[in-house]
Write a protein that holds these residues in place. Sequence first.
Motif, PDB file in Angstrom:
ATOM      1  N   GLU A 121       0.848  -1.184   0.000  1.00  0.00           N
ATOM      2  CA  GLU A 121       0.000   0.000   0.000  1.00  0.00           C
ATOM      3  C   GLU A 121       0.881   1.230   0.000  1.00  0.00           C
ATOM      4  N   GLY A 122       0.470   2.257  -0.721  1.00  0.00           N
ATOM      5  CA  GLY A 122       1.233   3.491  -0.766  1.00  0.00           C
ATOM      6  C   GLY A 122       1.032   4.340   0.478  1.00  0.00           C
ATOM      7  N   LEU A 123       2.102   4.886   0.980  1.00  0.00           N
ATOM      8  CA  LEU A 123       2.103   5.797   2.124  1.00  0.00           C
ATOM      9  C   LEU A 123       3.111   6.906   1.846  1.00  0.00           C
ATOM     10  N   PRO A 124       2.903   8.088   2.470  1.00  0.00           N
ATOM     11  CA  PRO A 124       1.788   8.505   3.320  1.00  0.00           C
ATOM     12  C   PRO A 124       0.545   8.832   2.488  1.00  0.00           C
ATOM     13  N   LYS A 125      -0.584   8.855   3.149  1.00  0.00           N
ATOM     14  CA  LYS A 125      -1.832   9.187   2.475  1.00  0.00           C
ATOM     15  C   LYS A 125      -2.001  10.709   2.412  1.00  0.00           C
ATOM     16  N   PRO A 126      -2.667  11.201   1.381  1.00  0.00           N
ATOM     17  CA  PRO A 126      -2.819  12.651   1.225  1.00  0.00           C
ATOM     18  C   PRO A 126      -3.681  13.242   2.330  1.00  0.00           C
ATOM     19  N   PRO A 127      -3.206  14.303   2.988  1.00  0.00           N
ATOM     20  CA  PRO A 127      -3.960  14.874   4.111  1.00  0.00           C
ATOM     21  C   PRO A 127      -5.272  15.524   3.710  1.00  0.00           C
ATOM     22  N   LYS A 128      -5.390  15.946   2.446  1.00  0.00           N
ATOM     23  CA  LYS A 128      -6.612  16.616   1.998  1.00  0.00           C
ATOM     24  C   LYS A 128      -7.167  15.974   0.732  1.00  0.00           C
ATOM     25  N   GLY A 129      -6.967  14.677   0.587  1.00  0.00           N
ATOM     26  CA  GLY A 129      -7.435  13.991  -0.606  1.00  0.00           C
ATOM     27  C   GLY A 129      -6.439  14.103  -1.741  1.00  0.00           C
ATOM     28  N   MET A 130      -6.731  13.417  -2.814  1.00  0.00           N
ATOM     29  CA  MET A 130      -5.841  13.410  -3.964  1.00  0.00           C
ATOM     30  C   MET A 130      -5.541  14.833  -4.429  1.00  0.00           C
ATOM     31  N   PRO A 131      -4.261  15.205  -4.514  1.00  0.00           N
ATOM     32  CA  PRO A 131      -3.940  16.553  -4.992  1.00  0.00           C
ATOM     33  C   PRO A 131      -4.313  16.712  -6.458  1.00  0.00           C
TER      34      PRO A 131
END
Length: 327
Positions: free
Chosen positions: A165-175
């Motif tokens: 799984e990719g990390l880190p996850k976007p803090p405000k959704g997909m840029p």
Amino acid sequence: MSRPFRFGVQSYAAESPQDWRDQARRAEALGFSTFSVADHVIGPGPALAATNHPVQNVAAMPAMAVAIEATDTISVGSRVFCTDYRQPVVFAKELATLDFFSDGRLELGLGCGWLQGEYEAMGVRWDRAGVRIDRFEETIDVIRQSFGDGPVEINGDHVNASGFEGLPKPPKGMPPIMIGGGAKRILGIAGREADIVSLNFDNSSGKIGPDGVGSSTAELTARKIDWIRAGAEHRTDGRGFDDLEIEIGAYFTVVTDQRDATLGQMAPMFALEPEQLAEHPHALIGSVDTICDQIVERRETYGISYITFGASNAEATAPIVERLAGT
């Protein structure tokens, strides 16, 4: 309904670490919405001279990280990353990390690469355009999967990744994804995949020159908009052409009261007539009032609402930004 205007600053170089931080902070203070770097690697020498491209003395990733730390609100991006220069999974992780540290201020600019002399000087394989674009599409897939939920699973002709799984996850959704280019296929992909489409020259020649500039006249830019519109018909996210933001680099910007004389001096450099340069969508030449009128007219004609200026023009174009941003 037209999109509100916004404006960006793009820089290639820094005279010092402090100068780079100051450039980013100045763009933020002047009301620009984005501060971006290009993505070119090689320094001065015969390889770069043959491409006619200016020197970029800072690498995109760390330069963006420094700009992020130096600012508070402005979006930071690359206009645009050459995906061929990076291993796709590592690239996705680096982008996600920038978005993480910026608290969601990343603007994710992507392109498939075009500066042939740089490829060759770096020892990066220069495949034909169709292969580069195929690889580009698979790289977009990896990036989207890495930013999303669940495991990354792609088994492509050029990109293979699975079991994590990719990390880190976007803090405000997909840029927002910006895809830039000037040829039919890449602009069709942009219409289908991007949030922001960056209009550029058709750089099939692999270097900067009159051919590229001539590929973006007013008439040919209208054709590019048609290619984007056709690509948007194949979106799978429920959005359409009217949901896209259209961006352009105002590469030939001169704020001056001597418009006719400036056009007459500059046009022969690009094998254009002054009248052609005056209407060229990448050119904004004239007084603040004249340029503002042209920007409004081009939004009506092409749907362009996002304009990026070079860093050397940030101060001169600040009155344009103050007048039009958000309108």
